[in-house]
Scaffold this active site. Sequence first.
Site, PDB file in Angstrom:
ATOM      1  N   TYR A   1      63.666 118.084 -14.425  1.00 58.99           N
ATOM      2  CA  TYR A   1      62.240 117.747 -13.531  1.00 58.99           C
ATOM      3  C   TYR A   1      62.044 118.793 -13.471  1.00 58.99           C
ATOM      4  O   TYR A   1      60.215 119.291 -13.314  1.00 58.99           O
ATOM      5  CB  TYR A   1      62.792 117.031 -12.724  1.00 58.99           C
ATOM      6  CG  TYR A   1      61.669 117.173 -11.294  1.00 58.99           C
ATOM      7  CD1 TYR A   1      60.999 115.418 -11.856  1.00 58.99           C
ATOM      8  CD2 TYR A   1      61.615 117.017  -9.978  1.00 58.99           C
ATOM      9  CE1 TYR A   1      59.962 115.329 -10.943  1.00 58.99           C
ATOM     10  CE2 TYR A   1      60.555 116.791 -10.058  1.00 58.99           C
ATOM     11  CZ  TYR A   1      59.311 115.633  -9.816  1.00 58.99           C
ATOM     12  OH  TYR A   1      58.741 114.916  -9.538  1.00 58.99           O
TER      13      TYR A   1
ATOM     14  N   SER B   1      54.484 118.624  -8.528  1.00 61.89           N
ATOM     15  CA  SER B   1      55.638 118.778  -7.688  1.00 61.89           C
ATOM     16  C   SER B   1      55.995 119.828  -6.437  1.00 61.89           C
ATOM     17  O   SER B   1      55.741 120.607  -7.275  1.00 61.89           O
ATOM     18  CB  SER B   1      57.292 118.320  -8.117  1.00 61.89           C
ATOM     19  OG  SER B   1      58.097 118.080  -7.358  1.00 61.89           O
TER      20      SER B   1
ATOM     21  N   LYS C   1      57.946 119.983 -14.196  1.00 63.45           N
ATOM     22  CA  LYS C   1      56.446 119.665 -13.418  1.00 63.45           C
ATOM     23  C   LYS C   1      56.158 121.900 -13.264  1.00 63.45           C
ATOM     24  O   LYS C   1      54.722 121.661 -13.005  1.00 63.45           O
ATOM     25  CB  LYS C   1      56.866 120.161 -12.074  1.00 63.45           C
ATOM     26  CG  LYS C   1      57.469 118.708 -12.377  1.00 63.45           C
ATOM     27  CD  LYS C   1      56.586 117.965 -12.257  1.00 63.45           C
ATOM     28  CE  LYS C   1      56.426 115.961 -12.597  1.00 63.45           C
ATOM     29  NZ  LYS C   1      55.834 115.630 -12.058  1.00 63.45           N
TER      30      LYS C   1
HETATM   31  N1  LIG Z   1      57.612 110.657  -4.584  1.00 58.91           N
HETATM   32  C1  LIG Z   1      57.884 111.669  -4.084  1.00 58.91           C
HETATM   33  O1  LIG Z   1      58.338 112.759  -3.153  1.00 58.91           O
HETATM   34  C2  LIG Z   1      56.815 113.007  -5.403  1.00 58.91           C
HETATM   35  C3  LIG Z   1      57.316 114.888  -4.816  1.00 58.91           C
HETATM   36  C4  LIG Z   1      56.735 115.659  -5.414  1.00 58.91           C
HETATM   37  C5  LIG Z   1      56.058 114.534  -6.856  1.00 58.91           C
HETATM   38  N2  LIG Z   1      55.726 113.202  -7.204  1.00 58.91           N
HETATM   39  C6  LIG Z   1      55.344 113.111  -8.077  1.00 58.91           C
HETATM   40  O2  LIG Z   1      54.672 112.022  -8.070  1.00 58.91           O
HETATM   41  C7  LIG Z   1      54.428 111.422  -9.331  1.00 58.91           C
HETATM   42  C8  LIG Z   1      54.761 109.627  -8.948  1.00 58.91           C
HETATM   43  O3  LIG Z   1      56.087 109.732  -8.634  1.00 58.91           O
HETATM   44  P1  LIG Z   1      56.913 107.859  -7.800  1.00 58.91           P
HETATM   45  O4  LIG Z   1      57.389 109.018  -6.826  1.00 58.91           O
HETATM   46  O5  LIG Z   1      55.810 107.629  -7.774  1.00 58.91           O
HETATM   47  O6  LIG Z   1      58.190 108.437  -8.790  1.00 58.91           O
HETATM   48  P2  LIG Z   1      58.080 106.301  -9.103  1.00 58.91           P
HETATM   49  O7  LIG Z   1      58.447 105.277  -7.908  1.00 58.91           O
HETATM   50  O8  LIG Z   1      59.781 106.564  -9.952  1.00 58.91           O
HETATM   51  O9  LIG Z   1      56.994 105.785 -10.461  1.00 58.91           O
HETATM   52  C9  LIG Z   1      57.248 106.452 -11.374  1.00 58.91           C
HETATM   53  C10 LIG Z   1      56.267 105.702 -12.244  1.00 58.91           C
HETATM   54  O10 LIG Z   1      56.121 106.344 -14.009  1.00 58.91           O
HETATM   55  C11 LIG Z   1      55.786 105.179 -14.704  1.00 58.91           C
HETATM   56  N3  LIG Z   1      56.309 106.115 -15.559  1.00 58.91           N
HETATM   57  C12 LIG Z   1      57.816 106.331 -15.839  1.00 58.91           C
HETATM   58  N4  LIG Z   1      57.615 106.575 -17.008  1.00 58.91           N
HETATM   59  C13 LIG Z   1      56.855 105.920 -17.777  1.00 58.91           C
HETATM   60  C14 LIG Z   1      56.585 105.674 -19.008  1.00 58.91           C
HETATM   61  N5  LIG Z   1      56.930 106.693 -20.244  1.00 58.91           N
HETATM   62  N6  LIG Z   1      54.889 105.168 -19.237  1.00 58.91           N
HETATM   63  C15 LIG Z   1      54.057 104.391 -18.583  1.00 58.91           C
HETATM   64  N7  LIG Z   1      54.815 104.816 -16.923  1.00 58.91           N
HETATM   65  C16 LIG Z   1      55.776 106.139 -16.835  1.00 58.91           C
HETATM   66  C17 LIG Z   1      56.902 104.149 -13.729  1.00 58.91           C
HETATM   67  O11 LIG Z   1      56.797 103.120 -14.383  1.00 58.91           O
HETATM   68  P3  LIG Z   1      57.939 102.179 -14.836  1.00 58.91           P
HETATM   69  O12 LIG Z   1      58.211 100.757 -14.006  1.00 58.91           O
HETATM   70  O13 LIG Z   1      57.503 101.543 -15.947  1.00 58.91           O
HETATM   71  O14 LIG Z   1      58.832 103.046 -15.086  1.00 58.91           O
HETATM   72  C18 LIG Z   1      56.207 104.282 -12.758  1.00 58.91           C
HETATM   73  O15 LIG Z   1      55.454 103.513 -12.014  1.00 58.91           O
HETATM   74  C19 LIG Z   1      55.287 111.580 -10.231  1.00 58.91           C
HETATM   75  O16 LIG Z   1      54.600 112.854 -11.288  1.00 58.91           O
HETATM   76  C20 LIG Z   1      56.327 112.684  -9.403  1.00 58.91           C
HETATM   77  O17 LIG Z   1      57.022 113.494 -10.062  1.00 58.91           O
HETATM   78  C21 LIG Z   1      56.275 112.695  -5.593  1.00 58.91           C
END
Ligand SMILES: NC(=O)c1ccc[n+]([C@@H]2O[C@H](COP(=O)([O-])OP(=O)(O)OC[C@H]3O[C@@H](n4cnc5c(N)ncnc54)[C@H](OP(=O)(O)O)[C@@H]3O)[C@@H](O)[C@H]2O)c1
Length: 228
Positions: free
Chosen positions: A150, A137, A154
């Site tokens: 968080y 991130s 990261k």
């Molecule tokens: N969105 C952003 O702006 C952003 C920025 C920087 C980094 N990131 C990183 O990008 C990645 C994806 O983020 P996102 O924004 O798509 O988040 P999100 O919409 O909250 O989705 C998170 C995903 O992780 C899964 N997950 C959470 N806990 C889990 C577990 N114990 N076992 C299996 N699956 C699990 C969730 O599945 P469930 O439906 O089962 O909960 C969901 O599919 C993450 O690593 C996040 O830190 C995102």
Amino acid sequence: MNARRIVITGAGRGLGRAMTEKFAALGHTVFGCSRQPRQVESLRAAFAAPHRFDAVDVTDDAAVARWAKSVLAAGGPPDLLLNNAAVVNRNAVLWEVPPDEFARVIDVNINGVFHVLRHFVPAMVAVQRGVIVNFSSGWGRSTSPEVAPYCATKYAVEGLTLALAQELPAGMCAAPLNPGIINTEMLQSCFGEDAAAYPKPDKWAEKAVPFLLGLGPKDNGKSLTAPQ
Ligand SMILES: NC(=O)c1ccc[n+]([C@@H]2O[C@H](COP(=O)([O-])OP(=O)(O)OC[C@H]3O[C@@H](n4cnc5c(N)ncnc54)[C@H](OP(=O)(O)O)[C@@H]3O)[C@@H](O)[C@H]2O)c1
């Protein structure tokens, strides 16, 4: 084009779902997991075999072991392993984060990544091939208030991945990836209504997926940022 075998954690929603859609549209095969059986059913309905989706909680090492064993048996080591699943703490100053919530963020974001690596990487090392991307991130490289747990995880993903990169044989790649800022449920949790100003996951995946497919040994040990 060679169809690649791609493992994605957290494929049910957010960036994981958008990547699944784009990889599948480009003719690659996705092996995804989600914690929620309802989302696994939705993925199975949308993406037929050879794509494959299983209900796996990445914090459960034994469940990840079973999943990896069956995926590896179905066709060998992945070409691309994406540790995407993560959670964020509810916005709060560090001293007001409940200990169970702090532990949950550590468990998913660090232990979960470790579990997936320990059960998939040996098969990739055995063939000395494959790319591992651990989702970091902007908050793995700089900090903001109210997301300290968080940020801690990261920064850990960055360190863990860069050390792993030094351990891999030539021909492989491990890299932490900052995906950018995308309007997912995670971002909405952190930014509230301001999240709407950022691109949706499907828009992000249009550039991010080709970028991921272009990674290789030249990128080993680099802290990467996805194009946005
Ligand atoms: N969105 C952003 O702006 C952003 C920025 C920087 C980094 N990131 C990183 O990008 C990645 C994806 O983020 P996102 O924004 O798509 O988040 P999100 O919409 O909250 O989705 C998170 C995903 O992780 C899964 N997950 C959470 N806990 C889990 C577990 N114990 N076992 C299996 N699956 C699990 C969730 O599945 P469930 O439906 O089962 O909960 C969901 O599919 C993450 O690593 C996040 O830190 C995102």
